[in-house]
Write a protein that holds these residues in place. Structure first.
Motif, PDB file in Angstrom:
ATOM      1  N   ASP A   1     -16.269   3.455   0.616  1.00  0.00           N
ATOM      2  CA  ASP A   1     -14.841   3.217   0.792  1.00  0.00           C
ATOM      3  C   ASP A   1     -13.990   3.906  -0.264  1.00  0.00           C
ATOM      4  O   ASP A   1     -12.815   3.641  -0.393  1.00  0.00           O
ATOM      5  CB  ASP A   1     -14.504   1.735   0.856  1.00  0.00           C
ATOM      6  N   LYS A   2     -14.567   4.841  -1.042  1.00  0.00           N
ATOM      7  CA  LYS A   2     -13.792   5.654  -1.957  1.00  0.00           C
ATOM      8  C   LYS A   2     -13.611   7.080  -1.428  1.00  0.00           C
ATOM      9  O   LYS A   2     -12.950   7.897  -2.042  1.00  0.00           O
ATOM     10  CB  LYS A   2     -14.491   5.729  -3.330  1.00  0.00           C
TER      11      LYS A   2
ATOM     12  N   TYR B   1       0.859  -1.183   0.000  1.00  0.00           N
ATOM     13  CA  TYR B   1       0.000   0.000   0.000  1.00  0.00           C
ATOM     14  C   TYR B   1       0.896   1.235   0.000  1.00  0.00           C
ATOM     15  O   TYR B   1       1.923   1.261   0.681  1.00  0.00           O
ATOM     16  CB  TYR B   1      -0.877   0.034   1.246  1.00  0.00           C
TER      17      TYR B   1
ATOM     18  N   ILE C   1      -7.695   2.417  -3.506  1.00  0.00           N
ATOM     19  CA  ILE C   1      -8.617   2.007  -2.445  1.00  0.00           C
ATOM     20  C   ILE C   1      -9.219   3.194  -1.708  1.00  0.00           C
ATOM     21  O   ILE C   1     -10.238   3.052  -1.038  1.00  0.00           O
ATOM     22  CB  ILE C   1      -7.927   1.082  -1.416  1.00  0.00           C
TER      23      ILE C   1
ATOM     24  N   TYR D   1      -8.293  -0.225   7.445  1.00  0.00           N
ATOM     25  CA  TYR D   1      -8.726  -0.915   6.240  1.00  0.00           C
ATOM     26  C   TYR D   1      -8.523  -2.400   6.442  1.00  0.00           C
ATOM     27  O   TYR D   1      -7.401  -2.871   6.676  1.00  0.00           O
ATOM     28  CB  TYR D   1      -7.925  -0.433   5.035  1.00  0.00           C
TER      29      TYR D   1
ATOM     30  N   SER E   1     -11.706  -6.069   2.248  1.00  0.00           N
ATOM     31  CA  SER E   1     -11.667  -4.857   1.408  1.00  0.00           C
ATOM     32  C   SER E   1     -12.673  -3.827   1.918  1.00  0.00           C
ATOM     33  O   SER E   1     -13.466  -3.262   1.161  1.00  0.00           O
ATOM     34  CB  SER E   1     -11.951  -5.203  -0.062  1.00  0.00           C
TER      35      SER E   1
ATOM     36  N   SER F   1      -7.989  -5.627   4.955  1.00  0.00           N
ATOM     37  CA  SER F   1      -7.555  -6.074   3.626  1.00  0.00           C
ATOM     38  C   SER F   1      -8.235  -7.374   3.217  1.00  0.00           C
ATOM     39  O   SER F   1      -8.398  -7.638   2.018  1.00  0.00           O
ATOM     40  CB  SER F   1      -6.032  -6.230   3.595  1.00  0.00           C
TER      41      SER F   1
ATOM     42  N   LYS G   1      -3.199   0.183  -3.740  1.00  0.00           N
ATOM     43  CA  LYS G   1      -2.623  -1.088  -3.303  1.00  0.00           C
ATOM     44  C   LYS G   1      -2.156  -1.874  -4.515  1.00  0.00           C
ATOM     45  O   LYS G   1      -2.754  -1.792  -5.589  1.00  0.00           O
ATOM     46  CB  LYS G   1      -3.609  -1.901  -2.472  1.00  0.00           C
TER      47      LYS G   1
END
Length: 261
Positions: A257-258, A146, A175, A214, A219, A216, A164
């Motif tokens: 999540d943007k 990342y 991400i 976050y 996601s 992973s 990422k």
């Protein structure tokens, strides 16, 4: 380069070099020597530079078996300005070792502040990011890198973008883009943690975001909200005194999540 015992009783000089970045793994120290030497002029604190000596080295933690892994550290990326003066003198930053690779941000002209890696034997140098990086971290559980996009070792003042990269196949995607100022990311136990300029609210009902996590594996982002609680108490003479308790923190799912919210 020196080392000191954990109780502070013994201090030992390992290597008489000026080192601007280093990391240690498996009893080996990897370091960047920028070629600077103290000239002996203590009154003016002057230094000289040997460009041929500048480079990335590794050696055992006792100072033996020193090997030069990479050189050609001469010209920095972009024109020399006040904003990037520090990296023009230190053309390698954020060194870390993962598996058989040494990772770092390359501030040389050809590096353009991108994240790159080289095998710990000095072979197979390669760039991992297309964009320049302000900061990066490696999620070792999922083999993902990342990084915060930025040039000259600085992030954008308007918005922060974090990408990422799957190290297995080099697939890269964004991400997060946020207007919050994120200055440090760190991966641990399937999660990536973000710290930055978040403000903690003064009351529980006015809790404000103070960080992000976050996941992973899922996601998915979660926001860390921080708050304090105010309690009024009277002192010995009956005057109300404000007592602030906290800060306290809780996690909340991020709707989009943007964006950083």
């Amino acid at each position: 380069i020196g080392k000191i015992s954990k109780n502070g009783s013994a201090l030992e000089l390992i290597e008489d070099e000026i080192v601007s970045d280093y990391t240690i793994k498996n009893d080996l120290i990897y370091f960047y020597n920028n070629g600077y030497h103290f000239s002996g002029d203590k009154e003016n604190n002057r230094y000289t530079i040997d460009r041929n000596e500048a480079g990335i080295y590794k050696m055992k933690c006792d100072g033996s078996n020193k090997v030069k892994l990479l050189d050609d550290f001469y010209e920095c990326y972009g024109s020399y300005t006040y904003a990037n003066a520090a990296i023009c003198n230190n053309l390698c930053g954020d060194m870390s070792v993962y598996d058989d690779y040494l990772y770092f941000i390359d501030y040389r002209k050809e590096g353009k502040s991108r994240v790159c890696r080289i095998k710990i034997d000095g072979s197979d140098f390669e760039y991992l990011t297309e964009s320049g990086a302000y900061n990066y971290t490696i999620d070792v559980e999922n083999n993902i890198l990342y990084y915060i996009i930025g040039e000259y070792g600085q992030s954008s003042a308007d918005s922060i973008t974090i990408n990422k990269i799957y190290l297995d196949n080099r697939d890269e995607n964004e991400i997060l883009t946020t207007e919050d100022y994120v200055y440090k990311i760190s991966a641990y136990d399937n999660c990536v943690y973000f710290t930055g300029s978040y403000k903690i609210g003064d009351k529980k009902e006015k809790a404000k975001k103070s960080g992000m996590i976050y996941d992973s594996a899922l996601s998915q982002f979660k926001n860390i909200y921080g708050y304090t609680e105010i309690e009024w108490k009277k002192n010995k003479v009956g005057i109300p005194i404000k007592q602030i308790n906290g800060p306290y923190f809780d996690l909340r799912n991020q709707k989009n999540d943007k964006t950083g919210g």
